[in-house]
Design an enzyme around this catalytic site. Sequence first.
Site, mmCIF file in Angstrom:
data_model
loop_
_atom_site.group_PDB
_atom_site.id
_atom_site.type_symbol
_atom_site.label_atom_id
_atom_site.label_comp_id
_atom_site.label_asym_id
_atom_site.label_seq_id
_atom_site.Cartn_x
_atom_site.Cartn_y
_atom_site.Cartn_z
ATOM 1 N N CYS A 127 -103.172 -45.770 -52.375
ATOM 2 C CA CYS A 127 -103.022 -45.699 -53.836
ATOM 3 C C CYS A 127 -101.913 -44.703 -54.225
ATOM 4 O O CYS A 127 -100.746 -44.996 -54.002
ATOM 5 C CB CYS A 127 -104.372 -45.409 -54.482
ATOM 6 N N HIS A 167 -108.543 -48.413 -52.370
ATOM 7 C CA HIS A 167 -109.156 -47.203 -51.786
ATOM 8 C C HIS A 167 -110.098 -47.568 -50.632
ATOM 9 O O HIS A 167 -111.314 -47.677 -50.847
ATOM 10 C CB HIS A 167 -109.955 -46.469 -52.867
ATOM 11 N N GLU A 220 -111.220 -45.739 -48.412
ATOM 12 C CA GLU A 220 -112.135 -44.614 -48.135
ATOM 13 C C GLU A 220 -113.367 -44.638 -49.036
ATOM 14 O O GLU A 220 -114.292 -43.867 -48.832
ATOM 15 C CB GLU A 220 -111.385 -43.270 -48.255
HETATM 16 N N1 GLN Z 1 -102.529 -44.015 -61.183
HETATM 17 C C1 GLN Z 1 -102.355 -43.033 -60.157
HETATM 18 C C2 GLN Z 1 -100.904 -42.605 -60.047
HETATM 19 O O1 GLN Z 1 -100.054 -43.178 -60.624
HETATM 20 C C3 GLN Z 1 -102.836 -43.535 -58.804
HETATM 21 C C4 GLN Z 1 -104.316 -43.801 -58.899
HETATM 22 C C5 GLN Z 1 -105.052 -43.629 -57.616
HETATM 23 O O2 GLN Z 1 -104.577 -43.053 -56.640
HETATM 24 N N2 GLN Z 1 -106.263 -44.096 -57.639
HETATM 25 O O3 GLN Z 1 -100.622 -41.678 -59.375
#
Ligand code: GLN
Length: 191
Positions: free
Chosen positions: A78, A171, A173
């Site tokens: 992410c 995610h 994890e």
């Molecule tokens: N929206 C977050 C960002 O731009 C990422 C979100 C996440 O890691 N769950 O950094």
Amino acid sequence: MRIGVLAAQGAFVEHIARLCRLEVEALAVRLPHELASLDGLIIPGGESTAISKLMLDYNLTGEIRNLAKNGLPILGTCAGMIILANATPDLEVEPLGLMNIMVRRNAFGRQIDSFETELSIPVLGKKPFTGIFIRAPIIEQATSEVEILAKLADGTSVAARQGKLLACAFHPELTDDLRFHQYFIGIVTGN
Ligand code: GLN
């Protein structure tokens, strides 16, 4: 085997817990000297701007870039995927720029900012993998060195590998399914 999890901000505790379940030595990394003697590194989800700024403040950015160029396997999930990308048009802080992917942050908008979906990820086997997307980014472009590992039903790319670098928009994890972490450990051990 020793895997570091960048512990600047975000979901690092959950990654450490998954590694422990796989009986891998896991280390929370906050300072440059803690990067020494790692076999792999995970950059977790969280807030990519905050994580990138802390990486710069703690002198981790240049060191992680060097280690990756010398072959250190890295998994970015992410926000971690955003940080691995070489182009993120709306990130004010420079990403690590290690993977040839262009990533768009918060690609699912505010109203539908979290969802779960079953993903087909052929490198993990036939059983679908539950993708948990939280204000998630997407991979908008990738060069031919990049292998796309997973797509949403509409064709949007959400996981990729380039050599020893692995990234996903979701995610892993936060699920009980350890296969994505196992796949990364396979990269670390040379598979
Ligand atoms: N929206 C977050 C960002 O731009 C990422 C979100 C996440 O890691 N769950 O950094």
